[in-house]
Scaffold this motif. Structure first.
Motif, PDB file in Angstrom:
ATOM      1  N   ASP A   5     -22.911 -24.885 -89.806  1.00  0.00           N
ATOM      2  CA  ASP A   5     -24.133 -25.599 -89.507  1.00  0.00           C
ATOM      3  C   ASP A   5     -23.693 -26.870 -88.506  1.00  0.00           C
ATOM      4  OD1 ASP A   5     -25.637 -24.821 -91.507  1.00  0.00           O
ATOM      5  OD2 ASP A   5     -24.941 -26.054 -93.183  1.00  0.00           O
ATOM      6  N   ASN A   6     -22.306 -27.081 -88.641  1.00  0.00           N
ATOM      7  CA  ASN A   6     -21.640 -28.102 -87.542  1.00  0.00           C
ATOM      8  C   ASN A   6     -21.985 -27.566 -86.037  1.00  0.00           C
ATOM      9  OD1 ASN A   6     -21.003 -29.945 -89.359  1.00  0.00           O
ATOM     10  ND2 ASN A   6     -18.968 -29.175 -89.679  1.00  0.00           N
ATOM     11  N   GLU A   7     -21.683 -26.228 -86.197  1.00  0.00           N
ATOM     12  CA  GLU A   7     -21.784 -25.627 -84.696  1.00  0.00           C
ATOM     13  C   GLU A   7     -23.123 -25.558 -84.508  1.00  0.00           C
ATOM     14  OE1 GLU A   7     -20.739 -21.146 -82.803  1.00  0.00           O
ATOM     15  OE2 GLU A   7     -20.229 -21.667 -85.116  1.00  0.00           O
ATOM     16  N   LYS A   8     -24.348 -25.213 -85.375  1.00  0.00           N
ATOM     17  CA  LYS A   8     -25.642 -25.106 -85.040  1.00  0.00           C
ATOM     18  C   LYS A   8     -26.077 -26.344 -84.310  1.00  0.00           C
ATOM     19  CE  LYS A   8     -30.119 -24.013 -86.664  1.00  0.00           C
ATOM     20  NZ  LYS A   8     -30.724 -23.719 -88.047  1.00  0.00           N
ATOM     21  N   MET A   9     -25.834 -27.504 -85.266  1.00  0.00           N
ATOM     22  CA  MET A   9     -26.054 -28.896 -84.662  1.00  0.00           C
ATOM     23  C   MET A   9     -25.467 -29.266 -83.432  1.00  0.00           C
ATOM     24  SD  MET A   9     -28.301 -30.335 -86.855  1.00  0.00           S
ATOM     25  CE  MET A   9     -28.232 -31.881 -86.701  1.00  0.00           C
ATOM     26  N   SER A  10     -24.524 -28.801 -83.530  1.00  0.00           N
ATOM     27  CA  SER A  10     -23.749 -29.059 -82.056  1.00  0.00           C
ATOM     28  C   SER A  10     -24.665 -28.620 -80.796  1.00  0.00           C
ATOM     29  CB  SER A  10     -22.231 -28.587 -82.008  1.00  0.00           C
ATOM     30  OG  SER A  10     -21.829 -28.609 -80.869  1.00  0.00           O
ATOM     31  N   ARG A  11     -25.019 -27.386 -80.961  1.00  0.00           N
ATOM     32  CA  ARG A  11     -25.564 -26.579 -79.855  1.00  0.00           C
ATOM     33  C   ARG A  11     -27.161 -27.310 -79.626  1.00  0.00           C
ATOM     34  NH1 ARG A  11     -24.771 -20.307 -81.496  1.00  0.00           N
ATOM     35  NH2 ARG A  11     -22.434 -20.154 -81.007  1.00  0.00           N
ATOM     36  N   GLU A  12     -27.628 -27.654 -80.827  1.00  0.00           N
ATOM     37  CA  GLU A  12     -28.848 -28.465 -80.640  1.00  0.00           C
ATOM     38  C   GLU A  12     -28.623 -29.650 -79.904  1.00  0.00           C
ATOM     39  OE1 GLU A  12     -30.729 -28.880 -84.594  1.00  0.00           O
ATOM     40  OE2 GLU A  12     -30.981 -26.594 -84.642  1.00  0.00           O
ATOM     41  N   GLU A  13     -27.818 -30.439 -80.283  1.00  0.00           N
ATOM     42  CA  GLU A  13     -27.544 -31.642 -79.653  1.00  0.00           C
ATOM     43  C   GLU A  13     -27.122 -31.488 -78.300  1.00  0.00           C
ATOM     44  OE1 GLU A  13     -27.210 -35.904 -79.793  1.00  0.00           O
ATOM     45  OE2 GLU A  13     -28.101 -34.411 -81.271  1.00  0.00           O
ATOM     46  N   ALA A  14     -26.455 -30.598 -78.065  1.00  0.00           N
ATOM     47  CA  ALA A  14     -26.110 -30.289 -76.468  1.00  0.00           C
ATOM     48  C   ALA A  14     -27.438 -29.868 -75.492  1.00  0.00           C
ATOM     49  CB  ALA A  14     -25.048 -29.236 -76.306  1.00  0.00           C
ATOM     50  N   GLY A  15     -28.070 -29.211 -76.325  1.00  0.00           N
ATOM     51  CA  GLY A  15     -29.300 -28.748 -75.480  1.00  0.00           C
ATOM     52  C   GLY A  15     -30.313 -29.849 -75.399  1.00  0.00           C
ATOM     53  N   ARG A  16     -30.199 -30.752 -76.318  1.00  0.00           N
ATOM     54  CA  ARG A  16     -31.124 -32.200 -76.253  1.00  0.00           C
ATOM     55  C   ARG A  16     -30.608 -32.763 -74.977  1.00  0.00           C
ATOM     56  NH1 ARG A  16     -31.550 -37.159 -77.780  1.00  0.00           N
ATOM     57  NH2 ARG A  16     -29.454 -37.095 -79.298  1.00  0.00           N
ATOM     58  N   LYS A  17     -29.413 -33.136 -74.919  1.00  0.00           N
ATOM     59  CA  LYS A  17     -28.671 -33.947 -73.975  1.00  0.00           C
ATOM     60  C   LYS A  17     -28.711 -33.259 -72.734  1.00  0.00           C
ATOM     61  CE  LYS A  17     -25.292 -36.207 -77.007  1.00  0.00           C
ATOM     62  NZ  LYS A  17     -23.636 -36.319 -77.340  1.00  0.00           N
ATOM     63  N   GLY A  18     -28.723 -32.020 -72.570  1.00  0.00           N
ATOM     64  CA  GLY A  18     -28.900 -31.433 -71.339  1.00  0.00           C
ATOM     65  C   GLY A  18     -30.272 -31.457 -70.835  1.00  0.00           C
ATOM     66  N   GLY A  19     -31.153 -31.417 -71.875  1.00  0.00           N
ATOM     67  CA  GLY A  19     -32.590 -31.742 -71.218  1.00  0.00           C
ATOM     68  C   GLY A  19     -32.790 -33.005 -70.883  1.00  0.00           C
ATOM     69  N   GLU A  20     -32.259 -33.988 -71.718  1.00  0.00           N
ATOM     70  CA  GLU A  20     -32.453 -35.110 -71.030  1.00  0.00           C
ATOM     71  C   GLU A  20     -31.904 -35.756 -69.676  1.00  0.00           C
ATOM     72  OE1 GLU A  20     -30.865 -37.651 -74.315  1.00  0.00           O
ATOM     73  OE2 GLU A  20     -32.516 -37.303 -75.755  1.00  0.00           O
ATOM     74  N   ALA A  21     -30.880 -35.017 -69.553  1.00  0.00           N
ATOM     75  CA  ALA A  21     -29.862 -35.155 -68.243  1.00  0.00           C
ATOM     76  C   ALA A  21     -30.849 -34.643 -67.072  1.00  0.00           C
ATOM     77  CB  ALA A  21     -28.818 -34.484 -68.327  1.00  0.00           C
ATOM     78  N   THR A  22     -31.393 -33.523 -67.269  1.00  0.00           N
ATOM     79  CA  THR A  22     -32.172 -32.644 -66.427  1.00  0.00           C
ATOM     80  C   THR A  22     -33.476 -33.698 -65.990  1.00  0.00           C
ATOM     81  OG1 THR A  22     -31.445 -30.603 -67.129  1.00  0.00           O
ATOM     82  CG2 THR A  22     -33.433 -30.718 -65.522  1.00  0.00           C
ATOM     83  N   SER A  23     -33.984 -34.229 -67.064  1.00  0.00           N
ATOM     84  CA  SER A  23     -35.097 -34.989 -67.012  1.00  0.00           C
ATOM     85  C   SER A  23     -34.948 -36.432 -66.027  1.00  0.00           C
ATOM     86  CB  SER A  23     -35.711 -35.492 -68.129  1.00  0.00           C
ATOM     87  OG  SER A  23     -36.851 -36.322 -68.163  1.00  0.00           O
ATOM     88  N   ASN A  24     -33.992 -37.091 -66.477  1.00  0.00           N
ATOM     89  CA  ASN A  24     -33.365 -38.116 -65.806  1.00  0.00           C
ATOM     90  C   ASN A  24     -33.083 -37.951 -64.225  1.00  0.00           C
ATOM     91  OD1 ASN A  24     -33.790 -39.547 -67.805  1.00  0.00           O
ATOM     92  ND2 ASN A  24     -31.432 -39.212 -68.588  1.00  0.00           N
ATOM     93  N   ASN A  25     -32.635 -36.619 -63.980  1.00  0.00           N
ATOM     94  CA  ASN A  25     -32.130 -36.494 -62.632  1.00  0.00           C
ATOM     95  C   ASN A  25     -33.000 -35.804 -61.437  1.00  0.00           C
ATOM     96  OD1 ASN A  25     -29.542 -37.253 -63.143  1.00  0.00           O
ATOM     97  ND2 ASN A  25     -28.798 -35.352 -64.043  1.00  0.00           N
ATOM     98  N   HIS A  26     -34.372 -35.437 -62.289  1.00  0.00           N
ATOM     99  CA  HIS A  26     -35.349 -34.550 -61.319  1.00  0.00           C
ATOM    100  C   HIS A  26     -36.633 -35.007 -61.804  1.00  0.00           C
ATOM    101  CE1 HIS A  26     -32.260 -31.538 -60.257  1.00  0.00           C
ATOM    102  NE2 HIS A  26     -32.003 -31.600 -61.599  1.00  0.00           N
TER     103      HIS A  26
END
Length: 208
Positions: A5-26
């Motif tokens: 569960d921790n691994e799953k949440m970690s991937r979801e969180e990483a994906g969310r952060k990555g999406g936000e970073a892409t959105s902020n940079n483009h």
């Protein structure tokens, strides 16, 4: 289990952060270009059947998740947007194309059934006043667009068609009804004037 569960949440969180970073940079331009490239790549690698299946799935999913109110609001917005960005010529061309496509795909039976349904629906939702107003408008429009020759030709055709499809009994019944209706809606003065005109016409004809 907790570790997974921790691994799953970690991937979801990483994906969310990555999406936000892409959105902020483009900006929008980045997404438009990549969307266009992705669309072209998908188009080149898939055929019509792929789009039909996915379109059907998407339509079913949308239908399951939304009620009538959703479609009404979006249809209204789409209609307003289309209306604002297109002129009369656009609607005429598309209406003509749609009419031709419908005509090519359907026979007389299709039009008869739909015409009957449309007539019943209109009849149920409108009163006598509606038909009188629209009949008057239609009559005025026809009158403005056509001359006496149009009415003579159509009257002659209508008379011939009626004559071919009806016998003497039909004319006697309708003549009687017409006479009764005229008698109820006119007074003595009306008949005197008509009789006077008819007598004068006969007199002029005899003198010739």
């Amino acid at each position: 289990m907790a570790e997974k569960d921790n691994e799953k949440m970690s991937r979801e969180e990483a994906g969310r952060k990555g999406g936000e970073a892409t959105s902020n940079n483009h900006g929008d331009d980045f997404y438009e270009k990549n969307g266009e490239k992705g669309g072209e790549a998908t188009s080149e690698s898939h055929d019509k059947d792929f789009y039909e299946k996915n379109g059907k799935k998407g339509g079913e999913a949308t239908s399951n998740n939304h009620g009538d109110d959703f479609y009404e609001k979006n249809g209204e917005k789409g209609g307003e947007a289309t209306s604002e960005s297109h002129d009369k010529d656009f609607y005429e061309k598309n209406g003509k194309k749609g009419g031709e496509a419908t005509s090519n795909n359907h026979g007389d039976d299709f039009y008869e059934k739909n015409g009957e349904k449309g007539g019943e629906a209109t009849s149920e939702s409108h009163d006598k006043d509606f038909y009188e107003k629209n009949g008057k408008k239609g009559g005025e429009a026809t009158s403005n667009n056509h001359g006496d020759d149009f009415y003579e030709k159509n009257g002659e055709k209508g008379g011939e068609a009626t004559s071919e499809s009806h016998d003497k009994d039909f004319y006697e019944k309708n003549g009687k009804k017409g006479g009764e209706a005229t008698a109820k809606s006119h007074d003595k003065d009306y008949y005197e004037k008509i009789g006077k005109k008819g007598g004068k016409a006969n007199s002029d004809g005899d003198n010739k």
